[in-house]
Design an enzyme around this catalytic site. Structure first.
Site, PDB file in Angstrom:
ATOM      1  N   SER A 577      -4.181  -0.890  -6.196  1.00 33.41           N
ATOM      2  CA  SER A 577      -4.468  -0.750  -5.529  1.00 33.41           C
ATOM      3  C   SER A 577      -5.478   0.194  -4.956  1.00 33.41           C
ATOM      4  O   SER A 577      -6.232   1.229  -5.378  1.00 33.41           O
ATOM      5  CB  SER A 577      -4.199  -1.721  -4.209  1.00 33.41           C
ATOM      6  N   HIS A 692      -3.476 -10.348  -5.632  1.00 29.61           N
ATOM      7  CA  HIS A 692      -3.780  -9.199  -5.712  1.00 29.61           C
ATOM      8  C   HIS A 692      -2.645  -8.603  -6.334  1.00 29.61           C
ATOM      9  O   HIS A 692      -2.426  -7.357  -6.751  1.00 29.61           O
ATOM     10  CB  HIS A 692      -3.594  -7.889  -4.672  1.00 29.61           C
TER      11      HIS A 692
END
Length: 718
Positions: A577, A692
């Site tokens: 991320s 995610h």
């Protein structure tokens, strides 16, 4: 990263019991930047890979499948893959894993469980007495595998929000494949079924709170396109039982330039509503809070960078991420307001200091039992927990006597009494779970995780590296006791460095089994941008100072080499991320330091990041590329535009997920495509499900971890 904002939404609320409020639209909270903005259509207009931004476009998915077809045989064909995958899956599916639990108002303890037989998972309940035993007896509340099969749906369980004080009516959140966009349904834990004719909210990014048994407060995309530029809701409404969505009553309206708007309800320990706030996130780190009263929303006098953490003993507890000079408070302080006084006259309400951390401390967690405030504190990246009580003389505190030199995690707390669960962990110490009493300070170890690898061969040390500007950057090294200090140790360095997220020591059975037990060294760097030393540590690497986080990382890398723990030939790095962005910067700025780079669900195209996925919500962290001066800063470290031919880039391993509607797989796709265009070999894996977190189930998690450690073994151990 979005989960941080959602956590703030979940912990930031007040409420009045009457609801005849008139909806009001928000005023701009921050003066508009006076510099002319570049039209969004101009950002990256010459990028030949813009088509990869169509998240499930046929062309993009065909490209991703072709990449998988190339990369998976390379990694899965390695002789180590099958064993590593099997070991990872055995750990993840182990029946003797300790199930984390949360207190429920009906007296039960609840848990969500996944294993080989329950791939999507079971939401289940037990009693405390049963939980104390070696083999607790569980009652299934919801079988997600059975639900997905019955509905022919790719459901991923995202949690449940239950109505106090009984917690028997719950809003269950289900995601298609792991996306942030979710469907919400009302569930009855007594009948263990969805409520006929109950609340149902169609798929969307939405923030929801119970008001009472027949009313929920909902922020969602009520009309097509009614979302912020960050793709989150900005209109808050009250929805009554049996009412059509179109008939819900508007309570508060933010603006399209906000990050998000959400409700929250503050209740006392008996579940009685005390007040309601509309929460308006004007940026990722800045928010306004409005008391919803009969005469309309009343803005509360809190600094933009502050977060409501708890309500206990009549006190609303607030943390500060900026100085509040006019009140005499500093960044990092924990303070409280008498809620009754705050509601009566917000401007005159007096704030009281609860805790002021030192320069090397950080308030990491805040929770509350029936009458106590619980504070998890980091001190030089080592944890402790304190119980605070409020009385006529103000706040007093006592420390819980938990094991020292550990990471302390404050878990679920009881509203009915002073009990709470606490976890204690370290890199080489399996996690233990404790039942604590915040009033008596008694502690009972109720569970201990089994060891998953042989830790006897390793030792943990903490060092400091000196960054370019002279700041000392701490980092942890988990190394073999017999390390030779000749630069030959295969070393994996991990960091994050953003969004005030702290990287603290924690036990990972998979990492230990697949890396440490095979002779690897593991390092975690506490670089700026994180929260290890409070908000100031985070702010030091914001926007125009972003390069400091990267300089910190390079300093730790060089320090490992200078100490001869490892060498560039044996040093690999990993991050996801925002940490994936860090990996991209390391690749483009200091490739000579590394022989392996694992880039997980990354940000990578920083010139267009605010136009991709939920990127617009992160301009408070990185700056706005539409503003030329800020774009000039971003362009200096943007990995995508700084990829060049003829550089000593190692072969990277890039991972992403098609269902990641937060960061978006286009970042990873474009990174791999451009590297290949420039003539570099690339390993790329895109999971079709997973969101995610990149994994929708434990089998996929095991596969991804095995792929990573095969890659690292090939590059650093061979």
């Amino acid at each position: 990263m979005r989960s941080l904002l959602l956590a703030l939404l979940a912990s930031t609320s007040l409420m009045t019991s009457t609801f005849s409020t008139t909806a009001q639209a928000a005023e701009p909270a921050v003066p508009a930047d006076t510099e002319a903005r570049t039209p969004l259509t101009e950002l990256g207009k010459d990028d030949p890979y813009r088509w990869m931004e169509e998240i499930e476009g046929t062309r993009a998915l065909d490209w991703a499948k072709a990449q998988n077809a190339h990369s998976l045989p390379v990694l899965q064909g390695d002789g180590r893959y099958a064993e590593l995958q099997a070991q990872a899956l055995a750990i993840l599916n182990a029946k003797d894993r300790v199930p984390g639990v949360s207190f429920a108002g009906d007296g039960s303890l609840r848990n969500f469980w996944q294993d080989a037989d329950h791939v999507r998972g079971l939401w289940r309940a037990t009693t405390l007495d049963s939980y104390r035993t070696a083999t607790p007896q569980w009652q299934t509340l919801l079988d997600v595998d059975a639900l997905a099969k019955a509905e022919n749906a790719n459901w991923v369980f995202k949690g449940a929000q239950c109505l106090p004080p009984e917690d028997t009516r719950c809003l269950v959140t289900l995601s298609d494949g792991g996306k942030d966009a979710v469907t919400i349904r009302e569930f009855d834990t007594v009948t263990r079924s969805f409520v006929p004719g109950g609340f149902v909210l169609p798929e969307g990014k939405q923030n929801v709170e119970w008001l009472d048994r027949d009313t929920v407060l909902v922020a969602r995309e009520w009309e097509p396109g009614q979302v912020t530029k960050s793709s989150y809701p900005y209109v808050l409404k009250a929805l009554k039982r049996g009412q059509a969505l179109a008939d819900a009553k508007e309570l508060y309206r933010g603006t399209v330039d906000d990050v998000s708007v959400g409700p929250n309800v503050v209740r006392d320990s008996d579940g009685v509503v005390q007040a309601v706030l509309a929460y308006r996130g004007v940026s990722f780190f800045e928010n306004e809070t409005y008391l919803l009263a009969d005469g309309g929303p009343i803005k509360l006098p809190f600094p933009l960078k502050s977060s409501i953490q708890a309500y206990v003993a009549g006190q609303l507890v607030l943390s500060l991420e900026q100085d509040w000079a006019e009140r005499g408070f500093k960044t990092g302080d924990l303070l409280s307001f008498d809620l009754a006084a705050l509601k009566a006259d917000p401007a005159k309400a007096v704030a009281t200091l609860v805790l002021r951390p030192t320069a090397r401390q950080s308030v990491e967690q805040v929770a509350s039992t029936r009458t106590r405030l619980i504070v998890g504190l980091l001190d030089n990246v080592t944890g402790a927990a304190y119980a605070y009580g409020h009385g006529p003389g103000g706040w007093t505190f006592r420390k819980l006597a938990l094991p020292a030199n550990s990471t302390i995690g404050v878990g679920s707390t009881s509203e009915k009494d002073e009990r709470l669960f606490v976890s204690v962990t370290g890199y080489l110490t399996p996690t233990t779970y404790w039942l604590a009493d915040a009033a008596s300070l008694t502690l009972e170890q109720v569970k201990a995780s089994p060891a998953r690898f042989d830790a006897s061969t390793h030792v943990v040390e903490q060092f400091e590296a000196t960054s370019r500007d002279g700041v000392k950057i701490p980092y942890f090294v988990v190394r073999p006791k017999a390390v030779k200090y000749d630069g030959s140790a295969p070393t994996l360095l991990y960091a994050y460095g953003g969004f005030q997220v702290s990287m603290t020591p924690a036990y990972s059975g998979v990492m230990g089994k697949l890396w440490l037990e095979r002779g690897g060294t593991y390092v975690v760097a506490n670089i700026r941008g994180g929260g290890e030393f409070g908000p100031r540590w985070h702010e030091a690497a914001l926007k125009e100072n972003r390069q400091k986080a990267y300089d910190d990382f390079f300093a730790v890398s060089q320090d490992l080499i200078d100490r001869r723990i490892t060498s560039p030939r044996r040093l690999g790095i990993m991050g996801g991320s925002n940490g994936g962005l860090l990996m991209g910067v390391a690749l483009t700025q200091r490739p000579e330091l590394y022989n392996a780079i694992v880039v997980q669900v990354p940000l990578f195209d920083m010139i267009r990041y605010s136009q991709i996925g939920a990127g617009a919500s992160w301009v408070g962290e990185y700056g706005d590329p539409a503003i030329p001066a800020q774009r000039a800063v971003i362009a200096k470290y943007d990995p995508y535009s700084n990829l060049k031919a003829g550089r000593p880039y190692p072969e990277v391993f890039i991972e992403t997920s098609t269902k990641d509607d937060r960061v978006h797989p286009a970042h990873a796709r474009k990174a791999a495509a451009r590297l290949e265009d420039l003539g570099y070999p690339v390993l790329y894996y895109e999971n079709i499900d997973g969101g995610h977190a990149a994994s929708a189930n434990l089998a996929e998690t095991a596969r991804r971890q095995a792929l990573e450690y095969v890659y690292l073994s090939k590059k650093l151990m061979d």
